[in-house]
Design a protein around this motif. Structure first.
Motif, PDB file in Angstrom:
ATOM      1  N   LEU A 103      17.548  -5.525   0.843  1.00 14.83           N
ATOM      2  CA  LEU A 103      16.284  -5.928   0.218  1.00 14.83           C
ATOM      3  C   LEU A 103      15.494  -6.844   1.134  1.00 14.83           C
ATOM      4  O   LEU A 103      16.048  -7.509   2.017  1.00 14.83           O
ATOM      5  CB  LEU A 103      16.495  -6.517  -1.174  1.00 14.83           C
ATOM      6  N   ILE A 104      14.186  -6.853   0.877  1.00 18.46           N
ATOM      7  CA  ILE A 104      13.277  -7.698   1.650  1.00 18.46           C
ATOM      8  C   ILE A 104      12.866  -8.846   0.736  1.00 18.46           C
ATOM      9  O   ILE A 104      12.488  -8.611  -0.412  1.00 18.46           O
ATOM     10  CB  ILE A 104      12.012  -6.902   2.050  1.00 18.46           C
ATOM     11  N   THR A 105      12.961 -10.066   1.218  1.00 24.07           N
ATOM     12  CA  THR A 105      12.542 -11.178   0.364  1.00 24.07           C
ATOM     13  C   THR A 105      11.654 -12.159   1.118  1.00 24.07           C
ATOM     14  O   THR A 105      11.812 -12.348   2.328  1.00 24.07           O
ATOM     15  CB  THR A 105      13.756 -11.920  -0.255  1.00 24.07           C
ATOM     16  N   ALA A 197       8.058  -4.219  -5.857  1.00 20.34           N
ATOM     17  CA  ALA A 197       7.619  -5.591  -5.533  1.00 20.34           C
ATOM     18  C   ALA A 197       7.783  -6.446  -6.790  1.00 20.34           C
ATOM     19  O   ALA A 197       7.245  -6.115  -7.851  1.00 20.34           O
ATOM     20  CB  ALA A 197       6.160  -5.581  -5.079  1.00 20.34           C
ATOM     21  N   ILE A 198       8.535  -7.522  -6.664  1.00 18.24           N
ATOM     22  CA  ILE A 198       8.933  -8.299  -7.846  1.00 18.24           C
ATOM     23  C   ILE A 198       8.596  -9.778  -7.663  1.00 18.24           C
ATOM     24  O   ILE A 198       9.113 -10.439  -6.745  1.00 18.24           O
ATOM     25  CB  ILE A 198      10.471  -8.166  -8.047  1.00 18.24           C
ATOM     26  N   PHE A 210       3.903  -4.947   3.211  1.00 16.03           N
ATOM     27  CA  PHE A 210       4.985  -3.965   3.047  1.00 16.03           C
ATOM     28  C   PHE A 210       4.815  -3.012   1.855  1.00 16.03           C
ATOM     29  O   PHE A 210       5.143  -1.829   1.980  1.00 16.03           O
ATOM     30  CB  PHE A 210       6.351  -4.663   3.046  1.00 16.03           C
ATOM     31  N   PRO A 211       4.309  -3.469   0.691  1.00 15.58           N
ATOM     32  CA  PRO A 211       4.120  -2.496  -0.397  1.00 15.58           C
ATOM     33  C   PRO A 211       3.212  -1.333   0.017  1.00 15.58           C
ATOM     34  O   PRO A 211       3.547  -0.165  -0.231  1.00 15.58           O
ATOM     35  CB  PRO A 211       3.479  -3.344  -1.516  1.00 15.58           C
ATOM     36  N   ALA A 212       2.091  -1.635   0.673  1.00 16.79           N
ATOM     37  CA  ALA A 212       1.177  -0.562   1.089  1.00 16.79           C
ATOM     38  C   ALA A 212       1.834   0.323   2.146  1.00 16.79           C
ATOM     39  O   ALA A 212       1.645   1.550   2.156  1.00 16.79           O
ATOM     40  CB  ALA A 212      -0.121  -1.152   1.627  1.00 16.79           C
ATOM     41  N   MET A 213       2.624  -0.293   3.035  1.00 13.78           N
ATOM     42  CA  MET A 213       3.306   0.498   4.062  1.00 13.78           C
ATOM     43  C   MET A 213       4.243   1.518   3.403  1.00 13.78           C
ATOM     44  O   MET A 213       4.292   2.693   3.794  1.00 13.78           O
ATOM     45  CB  MET A 213       4.109  -0.454   4.965  1.00 13.78           C
ATOM     46  N   ALA A 214       4.981   1.064   2.384  1.00 15.19           N
ATOM     47  CA  ALA A 214       5.900   1.973   1.685  1.00 15.19           C
ATOM     48  C   ALA A 214       5.112   3.077   0.977  1.00 15.19           C
ATOM     49  O   ALA A 214       5.444   4.263   1.072  1.00 15.19           O
ATOM     50  CB  ALA A 214       6.739   1.188   0.674  1.00 15.19           C
ATOM     51  N   ARG A 215       4.058   2.690   0.296  1.00 18.67           N
ATOM     52  CA  ARG A 215       3.227   3.658  -0.455  1.00 18.67           C
ATOM     53  C   ARG A 215       2.638   4.695   0.494  1.00 18.67           C
ATOM     54  O   ARG A 215       2.669   5.883   0.226  1.00 18.67           O
ATOM     55  CB  ARG A 215       2.103   2.874  -1.158  1.00 18.67           C
ATOM     56  N   ASN A 216       2.150   4.213   1.645  1.00 21.15           N
ATOM     57  CA  ASN A 216       1.543   5.136   2.609  1.00 21.15           C
ATOM     58  C   ASN A 216       2.563   6.052   3.267  1.00 21.15           C
ATOM     59  O   ASN A 216       2.216   7.073   3.841  1.00 21.15           O
ATOM     60  CB  ASN A 216       0.791   4.363   3.711  1.00 21.15           C
ATOM     61  N   SER A 217       3.846   5.666   3.193  1.00 20.45           N
ATOM     62  CA  SER A 217       4.892   6.519   3.768  1.00 20.45           C
ATOM     63  C   SER A 217       5.494   7.432   2.706  1.00 20.45           C
ATOM     64  O   SER A 217       6.522   8.062   2.931  1.00 20.45           O
ATOM     65  CB  SER A 217       5.998   5.665   4.387  1.00 20.45           C
ATOM     66  N   GLY A 218       4.912   7.439   1.515  1.00 20.09           N
ATOM     67  CA  GLY A 218       5.338   8.417   0.503  1.00 20.09           C
ATOM     68  C   GLY A 218       6.208   7.873  -0.609  1.00 20.09           C
ATOM     69  O   GLY A 218       6.623   8.616  -1.491  1.00 20.09           O
ATOM     70  N   ALA A 219       6.517   6.554  -0.573  1.00 20.00           N
ATOM     71  CA  ALA A 219       7.344   5.995  -1.655  1.00 20.00           C
ATOM     72  C   ALA A 219       6.510   5.792  -2.910  1.00 20.00           C
ATOM     73  O   ALA A 219       5.290   5.632  -2.847  1.00 20.00           O
ATOM     74  CB  ALA A 219       7.933   4.658  -1.214  1.00 20.00           C
ATOM     75  N   GLN A 220       7.184   5.802  -4.052  1.00 16.33           N
ATOM     76  CA  GLN A 220       6.539   5.344  -5.293  1.00 16.33           C
ATOM     77  C   GLN A 220       6.550   3.826  -5.243  1.00 16.33           C
ATOM     78  O   GLN A 220       7.509   3.222  -4.754  1.00 16.33           O
ATOM     79  CB  GLN A 220       7.362   5.781  -6.499  1.00 16.33           C
ATOM     80  N   LEU A 221       5.501   3.220  -5.765  1.00 17.98           N
ATOM     81  CA  LEU A 221       5.399   1.758  -5.726  1.00 17.98           C
ATOM     82  C   LEU A 221       5.346   1.201  -7.151  1.00 17.98           C
ATOM     83  O   LEU A 221       4.515   1.615  -7.954  1.00 17.98           O
ATOM     84  CB  LEU A 221       4.140   1.338  -4.950  1.00 17.98           C
ATOM     85  N   VAL A 222       6.262   0.263  -7.433  1.00 24.20           N
ATOM     86  CA  VAL A 222       6.256  -0.439  -8.721  1.00 24.20           C
ATOM     87  C   VAL A 222       6.000  -1.919  -8.440  1.00 24.20           C
ATOM     88  O   VAL A 222       6.573  -2.487  -7.497  1.00 24.20           O
ATOM     89  CB  VAL A 222       7.610  -0.276  -9.455  1.00 24.20           C
ATOM     90  N   ILE A 223       5.129  -2.537  -9.234  1.00 28.51           N
ATOM     91  CA  ILE A 223       4.878  -3.979  -9.115  1.00 28.51           C
ATOM     92  C   ILE A 223       5.258  -4.638 -10.436  1.00 28.51           C
ATOM     93  O   ILE A 223       4.742  -4.258 -11.497  1.00 28.51           O
ATOM     94  CB  ILE A 223       3.400  -4.268  -8.768  1.00 28.51           C
TER      95      ILE A 223
END
Ligand code: NAD
Length: 253
Positions: A103-105, A197-198, A210-223
Protein backbone atom coordinates in the motif's frame (compact mmCIF):
# COMPACT_ATOMS: atom_id res chain seq x y z
CA UNK A 1 -20.66 8.29 -8.79
CA UNK A 2 -21.39 9.12 -5.16
CA UNK A 3 -22.81 6.23 -3.15
CA UNK A 4 -26.37 7.09 -2.13
CA UNK A 5 -25.93 5.69 1.37
CA UNK A 6 -23.33 4.02 3.55
CA UNK A 7 -24.84 0.58 2.99
CA UNK A 8 -24.96 0.99 -0.77
CA UNK A 9 -21.34 2.24 -0.71
CA UNK A 10 -20.25 -0.82 1.27
CA UNK A 11 -22.09 -3.13 -1.11
CA UNK A 12 -20.60 -1.54 -4.23
CA UNK A 13 -17.14 -1.53 -2.68
CA UNK A 14 -17.56 -5.22 -1.83
CA UNK A 15 -18.40 -5.99 -5.46
CA UNK A 16 -15.38 -4.05 -6.73
CA UNK A 17 -13.09 -5.80 -4.24
CA UNK A 18 -14.46 -9.21 -5.21
CA UNK A 19 -13.92 -8.50 -8.92
CA UNK A 20 -10.40 -7.08 -8.55
CA UNK A 21 -7.19 -9.08 -8.64
CA UNK A 22 -4.72 -6.37 -7.65
CA UNK A 23 -5.91 -3.70 -5.20
CA UNK A 24 -3.74 -0.77 -4.18
CA UNK A 25 -4.88 1.31 -1.20
CA UNK A 26 -3.62 4.88 -0.87
CA UNK A 27 -4.12 6.26 2.62
CA UNK A 28 -4.07 9.66 4.29
CA UNK A 29 -4.48 11.07 7.77
CA UNK A 30 -8.25 10.35 7.84
CA UNK A 31 -7.69 6.61 8.33
CA UNK A 32 -5.95 7.32 11.65
CA UNK A 33 -8.32 9.86 13.21
CA UNK A 34 -10.33 7.09 14.91
CA UNK A 35 -7.03 5.97 16.46
CA UNK A 36 -6.72 9.37 18.16
CA UNK A 37 -4.24 10.99 15.74
CA UNK A 38 -5.63 14.29 14.42
CA UNK A 39 -5.45 15.01 10.68
CA UNK A 40 -4.14 18.28 9.25
CA UNK A 41 -7.06 20.05 7.64
CA UNK A 42 -10.14 19.25 9.71
CA UNK A 43 -11.25 21.99 12.15
CA UNK A 44 -9.59 20.01 14.97
CA UNK A 45 -6.56 19.29 12.74
CA UNK A 46 -2.95 20.01 13.60
CA UNK A 47 -2.63 22.99 11.27
CA UNK A 48 -5.34 24.85 13.12
CA UNK A 49 -2.84 25.04 15.94
CA UNK A 50 0.62 24.91 14.32
CA UNK A 51 2.04 26.38 11.13
CA UNK A 52 4.17 23.67 9.50
CA UNK A 53 7.93 24.26 9.65
CA UNK A 54 9.38 24.03 6.12
CA UNK A 55 12.57 22.05 5.53
CA UNK A 56 14.82 25.02 4.73
CA UNK A 57 13.83 26.67 8.01
CA UNK A 58 14.56 23.47 9.93
CA UNK A 59 18.03 23.29 8.34
CA UNK A 60 18.82 26.98 8.82
CA UNK A 61 17.65 27.59 12.36
CA UNK A 62 18.34 25.94 15.70
CA UNK A 63 15.18 27.63 17.03
CA UNK A 64 13.10 25.97 14.30
CA UNK A 65 14.67 22.59 15.08
CA UNK A 66 13.99 23.04 18.78
CA UNK A 67 10.38 24.02 18.08
CA UNK A 68 9.93 21.11 15.70
CA UNK A 69 11.18 18.61 18.31
CA UNK A 70 9.11 20.26 21.08
CA UNK A 71 6.00 19.71 18.95
CA UNK A 72 7.00 16.14 18.23
CA UNK A 73 7.53 15.30 21.90
CA UNK A 74 4.19 16.95 22.72
CA UNK A 75 2.54 14.44 20.35
CA UNK A 76 4.45 11.42 21.65
CA UNK A 77 1.76 10.18 24.05
CA UNK A 78 -0.76 10.29 21.20
CA UNK A 79 1.44 8.43 18.71
CA UNK A 80 2.62 5.89 21.29
CA UNK A 81 -0.94 5.07 22.40
CA UNK A 82 -2.43 4.74 18.90
CA UNK A 83 -3.48 1.27 17.74
CA UNK A 84 -4.62 0.30 14.24
CA UNK A 85 -8.28 1.15 13.57
CA UNK A 86 -10.97 -0.57 11.50
CA UNK A 87 -9.60 0.89 8.27
CA UNK A 88 -6.09 -0.38 8.95
CA UNK A 89 -7.43 -3.80 9.93
CA UNK A 90 -9.57 -4.09 6.80
CA UNK A 91 -6.58 -3.32 4.56
CA UNK A 92 -4.44 -5.79 6.50
CA UNK A 93 -7.12 -8.47 5.92
CA UNK A 94 -7.05 -7.81 2.15
CA UNK A 95 -3.24 -7.92 2.24
CA UNK A 96 -3.33 -11.24 4.08
CA UNK A 97 -5.81 -12.58 1.54
CA UNK A 98 -3.31 -11.78 -1.25
CA UNK A 99 -5.44 -9.08 -2.92
CA UNK A 100 -3.23 -6.16 -1.87
CA UNK A 101 0.47 -6.50 -2.81
CA UNK A 102 1.51 -3.31 -0.99
CA UNK A 103 0.00 0.00 0.00
CA UNK A 104 0.91 3.62 -0.53
CA UNK A 105 0.53 5.96 2.42
CA UNK A 106 1.01 9.62 3.17
CA UNK A 107 0.85 8.78 6.85
CA UNK A 108 3.81 8.87 9.13
CA UNK A 109 2.33 7.02 12.12
CA UNK A 110 3.51 3.43 11.48
CA UNK A 111 -0.04 2.06 12.00
CA UNK A 112 -0.11 0.02 8.77
CA UNK A 113 3.00 -1.84 9.90
CA UNK A 114 1.36 -2.32 13.33
CA UNK A 115 -1.71 -3.82 11.63
CA UNK A 116 0.29 -6.62 9.96
CA UNK A 117 1.86 -5.21 6.78
CA UNK A 118 5.53 -6.07 6.29
CA UNK A 119 7.48 -2.78 6.47
CA UNK A 120 8.69 -3.30 2.88
CA UNK A 121 5.09 -3.41 1.69
CA UNK A 122 4.20 -0.02 3.18
CA UNK A 123 5.34 2.67 0.78
CA UNK A 124 5.69 5.78 2.91
CA UNK A 125 5.67 8.85 0.66
CA UNK A 126 6.13 11.24 3.58
CA UNK A 127 8.32 9.11 5.81
CA UNK A 128 7.81 7.95 9.39
CA UNK A 129 7.69 9.95 12.61
CA UNK A 130 8.35 7.05 14.98
CA UNK A 131 12.12 7.35 14.53
CA UNK A 132 14.67 9.96 13.40
CA UNK A 133 17.46 10.32 10.86
CA UNK A 134 20.44 12.59 10.36
CA UNK A 135 19.65 14.82 7.37
CA UNK A 136 23.33 14.68 6.34
CA UNK A 137 24.44 11.03 6.49
CA UNK A 138 21.05 9.35 7.01
CA UNK A 139 22.05 7.58 10.25
CA UNK A 140 19.00 6.34 12.16
CA UNK A 141 18.31 7.46 15.73
CA UNK A 142 15.58 6.42 18.15
CA UNK A 143 13.37 9.17 19.57
CA UNK A 144 14.43 8.24 23.12
CA UNK A 145 18.03 9.21 22.22
CA UNK A 146 16.90 12.58 20.86
CA UNK A 147 14.67 13.20 23.89
CA UNK A 148 17.39 12.46 26.39
CA UNK A 149 19.81 14.91 24.75
CA UNK A 150 17.09 17.50 24.19
CA UNK A 151 16.06 17.38 27.84
CA UNK A 152 19.69 17.73 28.94
CA UNK A 153 20.42 20.94 26.99
CA UNK A 154 16.99 22.15 25.77
CA UNK A 155 18.24 22.04 22.20
CA UNK A 156 17.72 19.55 19.41
CA UNK A 157 20.85 17.41 19.06
CA UNK A 158 22.99 16.94 15.96
CA UNK A 159 24.24 13.65 14.51
CA UNK A 160 26.80 11.82 16.62
CA UNK A 161 28.74 10.91 13.44
CA UNK A 162 28.65 13.98 11.19
CA UNK A 163 27.19 16.85 13.25
CA UNK A 164 24.36 17.54 10.81
CA UNK A 165 20.84 18.09 12.23
CA UNK A 166 18.73 15.12 13.29
CA UNK A 167 15.09 15.19 12.20
CA UNK A 168 12.11 12.84 12.46
CA UNK A 169 12.29 10.51 9.46
CA UNK A 170 9.50 12.45 7.76
CA UNK A 171 9.36 14.53 4.59
CA UNK A 172 8.72 18.20 5.35
CA UNK A 173 7.39 20.80 2.94
CA UNK A 174 10.24 21.83 0.69
CA UNK A 175 12.13 18.55 1.22
CA UNK A 176 12.78 16.22 -1.72
CA UNK A 177 10.37 13.30 -2.09
CA UNK A 178 11.94 9.85 -1.56
CA UNK A 179 12.86 8.57 -5.03
CA UNK A 180 12.48 4.83 -4.49
CA UNK A 181 9.10 5.24 -2.84
CA UNK A 182 7.83 7.53 -5.61
CA UNK A 183 9.00 5.02 -8.20
CA UNK A 184 7.41 2.02 -6.46
CA UNK A 185 4.16 3.92 -5.87
CA UNK A 186 3.95 4.79 -9.57
CA UNK A 187 4.55 1.14 -10.55
CA UNK A 188 1.79 -0.01 -8.19
CA UNK A 189 -0.65 2.66 -9.35
CA UNK A 190 -0.09 1.64 -12.97
CA UNK A 191 -0.35 -2.10 -12.34
CA UNK A 192 -3.48 -2.35 -10.16
CA UNK A 193 -7.04 -2.85 -11.29
CA UNK A 194 -8.59 -1.21 -8.20
CA UNK A 195 -7.13 1.86 -6.47
CA UNK A 196 -8.76 3.00 -3.23
CA UNK A 197 -7.93 6.47 -1.87
CA UNK A 198 -8.85 6.56 1.81
CA UNK A 199 -8.92 9.54 4.17
CA UNK A 200 -6.98 12.03 2.11
CA UNK A 201 -8.02 15.51 1.07
CA UNK A 202 -5.92 14.80 -2.06
CA UNK A 203 -4.38 18.25 -2.11
CA UNK A 204 -0.76 17.47 -1.15
CA UNK A 205 1.30 17.06 -4.32
CA UNK A 206 2.98 15.08 -5.78
CA UNK A 207 1.33 12.35 -3.67
CA UNK A 208 -2.12 13.44 -4.84
CA UNK A 209 -1.18 12.51 -8.41
CA UNK A 210 -1.40 8.74 -7.82
CA UNK A 211 -5.22 8.31 -7.99
CA UNK A 212 -5.31 9.91 -11.46
CA UNK A 213 -2.28 7.88 -12.54
CA UNK A 214 -4.09 4.66 -11.58
CA UNK A 215 -7.33 5.77 -13.26
CA UNK A 216 -5.48 6.73 -16.44
CA UNK A 217 -3.82 3.31 -16.49
CA UNK A 218 -7.20 1.57 -16.47
CA UNK A 219 -7.85 0.94 -12.77
CA UNK A 220 -11.21 1.57 -11.14
CA UNK A 221 -10.91 4.40 -8.64
CA UNK A 222 -12.73 4.53 -5.29
CA UNK A 223 -12.48 7.53 -2.94
CA UNK A 224 -13.52 7.12 0.69
CA UNK A 225 -13.54 10.41 2.60
CA UNK A 226 -16.08 12.14 4.81
CA UNK A 227 -15.86 15.41 2.89
CA UNK A 228 -15.54 16.16 -0.83
CA UNK A 229 -12.06 15.94 -2.35
CA UNK A 230 -10.75 17.76 -5.41
CA UNK A 231 -10.64 14.48 -7.33
CA UNK A 232 -14.14 13.10 -6.68
CA UNK A 233 -15.15 13.64 -10.30
CA UNK A 234 -12.41 11.22 -11.45
CA UNK A 235 -13.70 8.39 -9.27
CA UNK A 236 -15.88 5.45 -10.28
CA UNK A 237 -17.23 5.35 -6.73
CA UNK A 238 -17.14 8.01 -3.99
CA UNK A 239 -18.10 6.94 -0.47
CA UNK A 240 -18.56 10.11 1.57
CA UNK A 241 -18.80 8.47 4.97
CA UNK A 242 -16.72 7.57 7.98
CA UNK A 243 -13.79 5.27 7.12
CA UNK A 244 -14.19 2.96 10.11
CA UNK A 245 -17.90 2.50 9.34
CA UNK A 246 -17.17 1.88 5.65
CA UNK A 247 -14.23 -0.49 5.99
CA UNK A 248 -15.22 -2.16 9.27
CA UNK A 249 -17.21 -4.88 7.46
CA UNK A 250 -14.02 -5.84 5.56
CA UNK A 251 -11.87 -6.11 8.68
CA UNK A 252 -12.75 -9.76 9.17
CA UNK A 253 -13.21 -9.59 12.96
P1 NAD B 1 -5.57 15.78 5.33
O1 NAD B 1 -5.63 16.19 6.76
O2 NAD B 1 -5.32 16.80 4.31
O3 NAD B 1 -6.96 15.09 4.93
C1 NAD B 1 -7.59 14.10 5.72
C2 NAD B 1 -8.99 13.92 5.17
O4 NAD B 1 -9.59 12.82 5.87
C3 NAD B 1 -9.89 15.14 5.37
O5 NAD B 1 -10.55 15.44 4.16
C4 NAD B 1 -10.90 14.68 6.44
O6 NAD B 1 -12.17 15.24 6.26
C5 NAD B 1 -10.92 13.17 6.22
N1 NAD B 1 -11.25 12.38 7.41
C6 NAD B 1 -10.77 12.55 8.68
N2 NAD B 1 -11.26 11.58 9.49
C7 NAD B 1 -12.09 10.81 8.73
C8 NAD B 1 -12.89 9.68 9.00
N3 NAD B 1 -12.93 9.12 10.21
N4 NAD B 1 -13.62 9.14 7.99
C9 NAD B 1 -13.58 9.69 6.74
N5 NAD B 1 -12.83 10.77 6.42
C10 NAD B 1 -12.07 11.32 7.40
O7 NAD B 1 -4.54 14.60 5.25
P2 NAD B 1 -3.72 14.01 4.01
O8 NAD B 1 -4.51 14.11 2.76
O9 NAD B 1 -3.18 12.71 4.47
O10 NAD B 1 -2.48 14.99 3.75
C11 NAD B 1 -1.82 15.75 4.67
C12 NAD B 1 -0.50 15.28 5.22
O11 NAD B 1 -0.79 14.99 6.53
C13 NAD B 1 0.15 14.03 4.73
O12 NAD B 1 1.30 14.42 4.12
C14 NAD B 1 0.55 13.26 6.01
O13 NAD B 1 1.94 13.04 5.99
C15 NAD B 1 0.24 14.19 7.12
N6 NAD B 1 -0.38 13.69 8.36
C16 NAD B 1 -0.30 12.39 8.73
C17 NAD B 1 -0.90 11.95 9.90
C18 NAD B 1 -0.75 10.50 10.28
O14 NAD B 1 0.28 9.89 9.98
N7 NAD B 1 -1.76 9.91 10.91
C19 NAD B 1 -1.63 12.85 10.68
C20 NAD B 1 -1.70 14.20 10.28
C21 NAD B 1 -1.06 14.60 9.10
Amino acid sequence: MIASSLSSGIEQLGDLIAAASVIVPFTGAGISTECGIPDFRSPSGLWTRNRPIPFDEFVASQDARDESWRRRFAMEETFAAAKPGRGHRALAALYKAGKVPALITQNIDNLHQASGFRPDDVIELHGNTTYARCIGCGKRFELSWVKQLFDGREHAPDCSDCDEPVKTATISFGQAMPEDEMHRAAELARACDLFIAIGSSLVVWPAAGFPAMARNSGAQLVIINNEPTEQDELADLVIRHDIGETLGPFAGN
